[in-house]
Design a protein around this motif. Structure first.
Motif, short mmCIF file in Angstrom:
data_model
loop_
_atom_site.label_atom_id
_atom_site.label_comp_id
_atom_site.label_asym_id
_atom_site.label_seq_id
_atom_site.Cartn_x
_atom_site.Cartn_y
_atom_site.Cartn_z
N LYS A 84 42.13 32.08 38.51
CA LYS A 84 42.39 32.36 37.10
C LYS A 84 41.34 31.67 36.22
O LYS A 84 40.79 32.29 35.29
CB LYS A 84 43.80 31.86 36.76
CG LYS A 84 44.23 32.15 35.35
CD LYS A 84 45.74 31.99 35.22
CE LYS A 84 46.16 31.86 33.76
NZ LYS A 84 45.87 30.56 33.17
N GLU A 131 38.72 33.49 33.75
CA GLU A 131 38.65 33.20 32.31
C GLU A 131 37.25 32.78 31.88
O GLU A 131 36.84 32.98 30.75
CB GLU A 131 39.63 32.09 31.93
CG GLU A 131 40.87 32.63 31.28
CD GLU A 131 41.74 31.56 30.63
OE1 GLU A 131 41.18 30.62 30.02
OE2 GLU A 131 42.97 31.67 30.73
N GLN A 168 37.88 35.76 25.42
CA GLN A 168 38.26 35.60 26.83
C GLN A 168 38.64 34.16 27.16
O GLN A 168 39.60 33.90 27.87
CB GLN A 168 37.04 36.01 27.67
CG GLN A 168 37.32 36.32 29.09
CD GLN A 168 37.70 37.77 29.28
OE1 GLN A 168 37.48 38.59 28.39
NE2 GLN A 168 38.26 38.09 30.43
N LYS A 169 37.88 33.23 26.62
CA LYS A 169 38.08 31.82 26.97
C LYS A 169 39.20 31.17 26.18
O LYS A 169 39.46 29.98 26.34
CB LYS A 169 36.80 31.04 26.73
CG LYS A 169 35.74 31.34 27.75
CD LYS A 169 34.72 30.24 27.78
CE LYS A 169 33.59 30.65 28.70
NZ LYS A 169 32.71 29.61 29.06
N GLN A 227 42.35 32.23 26.13
CA GLN A 227 43.67 32.62 26.60
C GLN A 227 44.60 31.45 26.95
O GLN A 227 45.72 31.38 26.48
CB GLN A 227 43.54 33.54 27.81
CG GLN A 227 42.71 34.79 27.49
CD GLN A 227 42.49 35.65 28.71
OE1 GLN A 227 43.42 36.27 29.21
NE2 GLN A 227 41.27 35.69 29.19
N SER A 228 44.09 30.52 27.75
CA SER A 228 44.98 29.43 28.16
C SER A 228 45.22 28.47 27.01
O SER A 228 46.26 27.82 26.92
CB SER A 228 44.40 28.69 29.37
OG SER A 228 43.23 28.01 29.00
#
Ligand SMILES: Cc1cc2nc3c(=O)[nH]c(=O)nc-3n(C[C@H](O)[C@H](O)[C@H](O)COP(=O)(O)O)c2cc1C
Ligand code: FES
Ligand SMILES: [Fe+2]
Ligand SMILES: [Fe+2]
Lengths: 95, 427
Positions: free
Chosen positions: A66, A70, B117-118, B120-121
């Protein structure tokens, strides 16, 4: 115990290390240019390129996959703080 | 005639037009004096957010710090209804731009959220809820609002991993997030109307963008082809509608130094810093200096930390290829001038520079290892274990120092033979 032989291409050093050793434990000691942030597979700082011996490393976990995704990592990339050496020859370098 | 845009009219806050379809709906924070711990803000700052109206819906680009949400929603309501909002774009997830997001999502539940994209978390860690929808986007992705559209540019590490820029091609407006921003609060908003913000612009770059010069250069590679841009709409400080290209060029100028040192063919630079109470660590430093100087194509400099100031050393370090630190052990630790310098380096990129440590000690000698660990923590590579000498260096130890300097200088020039080591032999 099984040993693996891992080459850090950026500094031209090969280390023979017992199976199960994480690459982070080796690369910092020999001064490879692979760099670390969180050291626990979360931040993607330690993404490296595996140029040889992909199958001589432990498989990436779901979490590592994951983080690699990312960070838009390529298919030869792994996290150096997560990947453990198993046996045989491996070559890596900083991205 | 006053050129002051009407931010407030009849006691009501107002949105300010950048064009017929694009409005500033941000908030001013004139009393703020420190931002993110690391920045001073002599006249406060602004949190710039924007609304873009297309024939098929409205996009909101960024929000504001949480305690300014009132101004943000009031301004938003003067230009759009919540049910018209089709798109929310977050150029950057730092709380100064996402403070009003949860409430905005409640008020406009139909809106689709666009993040990099980066991001998300990070978004999960920020919203503290598991179930929400968003669309991660990359350079080249677009979203349409009918006769207006938004195009995304992936510009990571300016100054967080998640940062992106959003472009409105029909009007040539770039919503740049923190990039090209500064902490400067002026209700005249536009760069051709506000007071003198040159210092604030440079200061913001120096503290926020400087550590990421290589990423700035990559972002500029994406942004420069968009020129001529009609306006740059950053997330803080003046909106840059007068000669926006000047700010793009200035970013390139400020980021150029690193480009040159990294690709340059010139000699490698090695800086040796030391501090010494009785001259023992100094003697080591001088011998290391002598040893390093025997290597061709390496430019070596020796500095006593006692005789220098931090800021110019930081500038030198930014451009150097290798850094050596010499410190005695005093009360079980390295000494404060060394730590002071090492705690001032967060504004420059040290990644993969060569590092090394040495020092004299009396009985326990903790300092060298501690500084070595610090250098690794700062992402330097430290290929040769630190060198320690008990009290006064002997002739032989001086020779070891010369050898240490020579080896490190060789490391820098990259002329090394392949070596095979057993893990068990590594210190
Ligand atoms: C200028 C700036 C730089 C940051 N750099 C990092 C970083 O390098 N790594 C990281 O993990 N977090 C970084 N952060 C994120 C902060 O650690 C995070 O926002 C944290 O929640 C702040 O905690 P606080 O509310 O106690 O200040 C940075 C934040 C700011 C404002
Ligand atoms: S150091 Fe953060 S993922 Fe490996
Ligand atoms: Fe920010
Ligand atoms: Fe910001």
């Amino acid at each position: 115990m099984a040993k693996a032989s891992i080459t850090f291409e950026d500094i031209n050093i090969t280390v023979s290390a017992p199976a199960g050793t994480r690459i982070i434990e080796i690369s910092e000691k020999v001064g490879s240019g692979i760099t670390y942030g969180c050291r626990e597979g979360d931040c993607g700082t330690c993404i490296m390129k595996v140029t040889d011996g992909w199958n001589n490393l432990t498989e990436p976990s779901v979490l590592e996959d994951k983080v690699l995704r990312e960070n838009m990592a390529g298919k030869h990339n792994r996290l150096a703080c997560q990947a453990q050496v198993l046996s045989g020859k491996i070559s890596v370098k900083p991205v | 005639m006053s050129k002051v845009p009407q931010l407030i009219k009849d006691g009501q806050v107002q949105a300010v037009a950048l064009s017929e379809r694009v409005h500033w709906i941000g908030a001013l924070d004139p009393t703020l004096r420190t931002f993110d711990i690391i920045l001073k803000t002599a006249n406060g700052t602004s949190y710039n957010a924007y609304a873009v109206r297309g024939s098929e819906g409205v996009a909101i680009i960024d929000t504001v710090k949480e305690n300014f949400a009132g101004d943000f929603f009031a301004r938003l309501e003067t230009v759009a209804r919540y049910d018209e909002i089709k798109v929310i774009v977050l150029n950057h997830l730092e709380p100064d731009h996402t403070g009003a997001l949860p409430e905005l999502m409640r008020r406009a539940p139909q809106a689709q959220l666009y993040i990099s994209q980066k991001a998300q978390s990070m978004l999960k860690a920020l919203l503290k809820q598991d179930e929400f929808e968003f669309t991660p986007v990359m350079t080249g992705d677009q979203v349409t609002l009918g006769d207006r559209s938004l195009e995304f540019f992936h510009t990571p590490y300016l100054h967080w991993p998640d940062t992106q820029c959003t472009y409105l091609p029909e009007e040539r407006i770039l919503f740049s997030g923190d990039v090209f921003g500064c902490h400067f609060c002026d209700l005249r908003l536009f760069n051709d109307e506000v007071g003198d913000f040159r210092f604030s612009f440079e200061y913001y770059y120096a503290h926020i963008m400087r550590p990421f010069k290589e990423h700035v250069n990559r972002a500029l590679d994406l942004i420069e082809p968009l020129l001529p841009i009609s306006q740059i709409a950053p997330a803080h400080g003046p909106l840059l509608r007068d000669q926006p290209q000047r700010y793009v060029h200035r970013y390139r100028e400020l980021s150029r130094a690193v480009q040159q040192s990294e690709t340059g063919e010139g000699p490698k630079t090695l800086l040796i810093f030391y501090i010494s109470s009785y001259g023992n660590t100094r003697r080591m430093a001088e011998a290391i200096y002598e040893g390093a100087m025997t290597v061709n194509n390496v430019r070596v400099s020796l500095f006593d930390l006692e005789g220098g100031e931090i800021a110019p050393f930081v500038d030198l370090i930014e451009g150097a290829d290798g850094l050596l630190f010499g410190t005695p052990t005093i009360n079980g630790d390295a000494v404060k001038p060394v730590w002071d310098l090492l705690s001032s380096l967060a504004v420059v990129n040290l990644k993969t520079k060569l590092g090394g440590v040495f020092g004299s000690y009396g009985w326990s000698g903790e300092a060298v290892k501690m500084v070595e660990d610090r250098l690794r923590g700062l992402k330097l590579r430290v290929p040769i274990p630190g060198l320690r000498v008990k009290l006064i260096p002997t002739e032989e130890e001086i020779r070891n120092c010369r050898e240490f300097g020579l080896e490190l200088a060789r490391e820098l020039t990259g002329v090394r033979q392949s070596r095979v080591i057993d893990m068990a032999d590594l210190a």
